[in-house]
Design a protein around this motif. Structure first.
Motif, PDB file in Angstrom:
ATOM      1  N   ILE A  94       5.292   5.540  -5.037  1.00  0.00           N
ATOM      2  CA  ILE A  94       5.909   5.409  -6.358  1.00  0.00           C
ATOM      3  C   ILE A  94       4.814   5.296  -7.421  1.00  0.00           C
ATOM      4  N   PRO A  95       4.748   6.286  -8.311  1.00  0.00           N
ATOM      5  CA  PRO A  95       3.690   6.240  -9.334  1.00  0.00           C
ATOM      6  C   PRO A  95       3.904   5.097 -10.336  1.00  0.00           C
ATOM      7  N   ASN A  96       2.802   4.647 -10.905  1.00  0.00           N
ATOM      8  CA  ASN A  96       2.791   3.583 -11.927  1.00  0.00           C
ATOM      9  C   ASN A  96       3.314   2.227 -11.433  1.00  0.00           C
ATOM     10  N   LEU A  97       3.236   2.006 -10.141  1.00  0.00           N
ATOM     11  CA  LEU A  97       3.669   0.721  -9.609  1.00  0.00           C
ATOM     12  C   LEU A  97       2.434  -0.179  -9.472  1.00  0.00           C
ATOM     13  N   SER A 137      13.556   7.084   4.365  1.00  0.00           N
ATOM     14  CA  SER A 137      13.167   7.798   5.580  1.00  0.00           C
ATOM     15  C   SER A 137      11.787   7.366   6.098  1.00  0.00           C
ATOM     16  N   LEU A 138      11.021   6.665   5.262  1.00  0.00           N
ATOM     17  CA  LEU A 138       9.697   6.205   5.685  1.00  0.00           C
ATOM     18  C   LEU A 138       9.805   5.045   6.673  1.00  0.00           C
ATOM     19  N   GLY A 139      10.987   4.401   6.691  1.00  0.00           N
ATOM     20  CA  GLY A 139      11.266   3.342   7.657  1.00  0.00           C
ATOM     21  C   GLY A 139      10.425   2.089   7.481  1.00  0.00           C
ATOM     22  N   ILE A 140      10.156   1.708   6.251  1.00  0.00           N
ATOM     23  CA  ILE A 140       9.371   0.487   6.000  1.00  0.00           C
ATOM     24  C   ILE A 140      10.288  -0.719   6.249  1.00  0.00           C
ATOM     25  N   GLU A 154       0.840  -1.217   0.000  1.00  0.00           N
ATOM     26  CA  GLU A 154       0.000   0.000   0.000  1.00  0.00           C
ATOM     27  C   GLU A 154       0.868   1.257   0.000  1.00  0.00           C
ATOM     28  N   ILE A 155       1.845   1.300   0.937  1.00  0.00           N
ATOM     29  CA  ILE A 155       2.703   2.492   1.059  1.00  0.00           C
ATOM     30  C   ILE A 155       3.534   2.676  -0.217  1.00  0.00           C
TER      31      ILE A 155
END
Lengths: 564, 88
Positions: A112-115, A148-151, A106-107
């Motif tokens: 990221i567009p077009n994924l 930096s989103l830390g996924i 989801e994130i």
């Protein structure tokens, strides 16, 4: 010590004293040897320590150098970057470390567009795989943000990529590299050793001129619906290539598929029977060695038949022509008569000296060897005088012309910019022959087949060429498939530049299905005029204005110098 | 002799330690330099793309009403000035 070295020691008579003396002597000897061994070990330790330090310093330096081992940058003559290196990132995921595949996919799809969300979910939820590649070629900025989103379970891997900021503009000259950053085409391949060791390459190309020429060439390439188009601009004073364009071209930043046709550099690889531009060479040979003068007459009123072949003119005159008219009317029969007067061997030697029978000397790997008849009989000599029977590349034509008209003698034609060059005077042909040829070329643009190349204010000389292509299926020549070109020299009063424009199978409007009429004069000469008009200011060539041009009209507010 | 030997060895050890500290600093500086070089290379490449003749021409077409021109010789330039003076 005094005791040890005392010469009277031998005279000691008492046994005890003698024994003591012996002990002291042995002790001194042992101490001496121990000290010597100690000093030796000490010096060795120092030596090893110093060497070790030195090696450490060296190894760290090598390591740093290796880290810096960027592939060399390719620049144009003004320092504009044509090929550079940038970091791109690859995003990998470790499915076994991802506890919530739904949230992760989801994130990622939000950021990221077009994924494809389904694909990402399938990838990150597949616990049987240790790692999966989510996305390649992510920019540093984007990678930093995503990181930096830390996924959890995601990792970025940096890799160096070759970047071509000018995109299609220099595609055939620069070429491209493979995934391992090894040059596979063009300059990237030719200068692989230098570039891979981090050395920069500066080319003789001027990117501004290259852009202007490409833009004009693309317009006419599309207008004439040609199969390919080529343009080369060379500097006569330095023998450097200022611009070389081959159409269709490609964007080297996109993934490379070698089977695509447009990767072929038509300027250095495609072999053409050039046609009438060869008359410059046959006339030069005639003036030099064949006792031919500007007013020499050649009877072209009758059909010229050699063996079973008949030579025809594209613009038949059916009268006696002098040398000037042979050139201006582009008479094949006239050129044949000049060549026959000269003799086959002389013509062959002259062509050989011009480099028309061997590989071009240009410093690029993609080159083709000319095709020419092994036997030079009468018919071959006649055909070769007007550019039939011999196939050369466009760069061959430019190189040979530069040898005739250049003021200086050079060993080769260059794409790499070299700081200093030895300049020997060019005495390939006499001054008078060169002047005669320049006069003929100027006249040809003013009154001959090259009229369309005329640009007001700029002295241009040139020669048109229209050659029929060989019909590979039926044999003989195909009138519907032409190679039309125009070779120009400018400024004609002080020659400095050579420009060749060539269209392969151009088609004029209203002549659908039949190319008759798409001559060099109607296609390439027109394009040359547009190109010269556009690039002359960039090359520093001043326009020659008449008195009327310079008059300032009454009532006009201010002077707009741009309008001049 | 032994004392001298020990003293020299101690001095060498201290010097070596100092040298390794300096080496570390140099390595850090070199790493920073590399990083900055990479960044600079990227920015330069980006700049070259933005300032490519194609983009500059597009920009000038939009904002400067771009038109092709020709070079004037200095003598012609003086003639134009003279002509305009004469008109006054």
């Amino acid at each position: 010590m005094k005791l040890f070295f005392n010469p009277n020691l031998k005279n000691f008579s008492q046994e005890k004293d003698y024994e003591n003396n012996q002990i002291i002597r042995r002790l001194f000897l042992v101490v001496f040897f121990m000290t010597a061994i100690g000093l030796l070990i000490f010096s060795k330790i120092i030596e090893i320590a110093m060497l070790y330090e030195k090696e450490l310093v060296n190894s760290s330096k090598t390591k740093t150098e290796n880290n810096n081992l960027f592939r060399g940058v390719i620049k144009d003559r003004n320092g504009k970057i044509l090929a550079s290196n940038i970091f791109k990132y690859k995003l990998k995921a470790y499915p076994r470390l991802i506890n919530d595949p739904v949230l992760t996919s989801e994130i990622l799809t939000q950021q990221i567009p077009n994924l494809d969300k389904r694909r990402i979910y399938n990838q990150v939820s597949n616990k049987s795989k240790f790692e999966v590649v989510i996305l390649r070629n992510i920019t540093a900025k984007k990678a930093k943000y995503l990181n930096s989103l830390g996924i959890p379970g995601l990792e970025f891997f940096p890799s160096i990529k070759r970047f071509y900021p000018q995109e299609n503009l220099t595609s055939h000259i620069i070429g491209h590299t493979n995934k391992s950053l090894i040059g596979v085409n063009g300059i990237e391949k030719t200068f692989e050793k230098k570039l891979s060791s981090g050395e920069d390459i500066t080319l003789s190309i001027d990117i501004r001129v290259q852009h202007a020429i490409r833009e004009e060439l693309v317009k006419d390439f599309l207008a004439f619906n040609a199969k390919t188009a080529t343009a080369i601009l060379a500097d006569l004073e330095t023998n450097e290539i200022l611009s070389m364009i081959s159409l269709p071209d490609f964007n080297p930043n996109l993934s490379i598929n070698p089977s695509i046709y447009s990767y072929r550099n038509t300027a250095t690889l495609n072999l053409y029977e050039m046609g009438s531009t060869f008359k410059i060479f046959s006339l030069a040979a005639g003036f030099e060695f064949g006792d031919v003068h500007l007013n020499s007459n050649f009877d072209v009123s009758k059909p010229l038949t050699i063996s079973r072949f008949t030579i025809k003119d594209y613009h038949p005159q059916n009268r006696v022509l002098n040398t000037k008219e042979v050139f201006l009317k582009s008479s094949n029969k006239g050129a044949s008569l000049i060549a026959l007067k000269l003799g086959g061997n002389n013509l062959k030697n002259f062509y050989s000296k011009l480099g028309l029978l061997d590989y071009s000397s240009i410093d690029i790997k993609e080159k083709a060897k000319p095709k020419y008849p092994l036997k030079w009989g009468k018919i071959e000599t006649a055909n070769l005088s007007f550019g039939y029977g011999i196939s050369i590349t466009p760069i061959h034509l430019v190189e040979a012309t530069s040898l005739i008209f250049g003021n200086f003698k050079f060993e080769n034609v260059n794409l790499e910019l070299k700081a200093k060059k030895r300049k020997d005077k060019n005495n390939f042909i006499s001054f008078t022959t060169r002047e005669k040829l320049l006069y003929l070329m100027e006249q040809n643009v003013l009154y001959g087949t090259g009229k369309n190349a005329f640009v007001k204010g700029y002295g241009i000389g040139g020669k048109t060429a229209t050659a029929e292509k060989v019909n590979k299926n039926l044999g003989g020549y195909d009138k519907t498939k032409l190679v039309s070109s125009f070779l120009s020299i400018f400024p004609i009063n002080k020659p400095k530049y050579i420009c060749l424009v060539l269209f392969d199978e151009p088609l004029l409007k209203n002549t659908v299905g039949y190319n008759d009429g798409a001559t060099g004069g109607k296609t390439a000469a027109k394009t040359t005029a547009k190109i010269i008009k556009r690039i002359a200011p960039l090359l520093g060539i001043e326009k020659e204005n008449t008195y009327e041009d310079l008059l300032v009209k009454k009532g006009r507010k201010g002077i707009n110098f741009a309008s001049f | 002799m032994v004392a001298l030997f020990s003293l020299i060895l101690t001095a060498v050890t201290i010097l070596k330690h100092e040298l390794s500290k300096l080496e570390l600093k140099i390595q850090e500086a070199k790493d920073l330099k590399s990083k900055l070089q990479y960044d600079l290379s990227f920015l330069r490449a980006e700049w070259e793309y933005l300032a490519s003749p194609k983009n500059i021409e597009n920009l000038s077409n939009i904002h400067l009403n771009y038109q092709h021109t020709a070079l004037l010789s200095f003598n012609d330039f003086l003639k134009i000035l003279k002509n305009s003076e004469d008109l006054k």
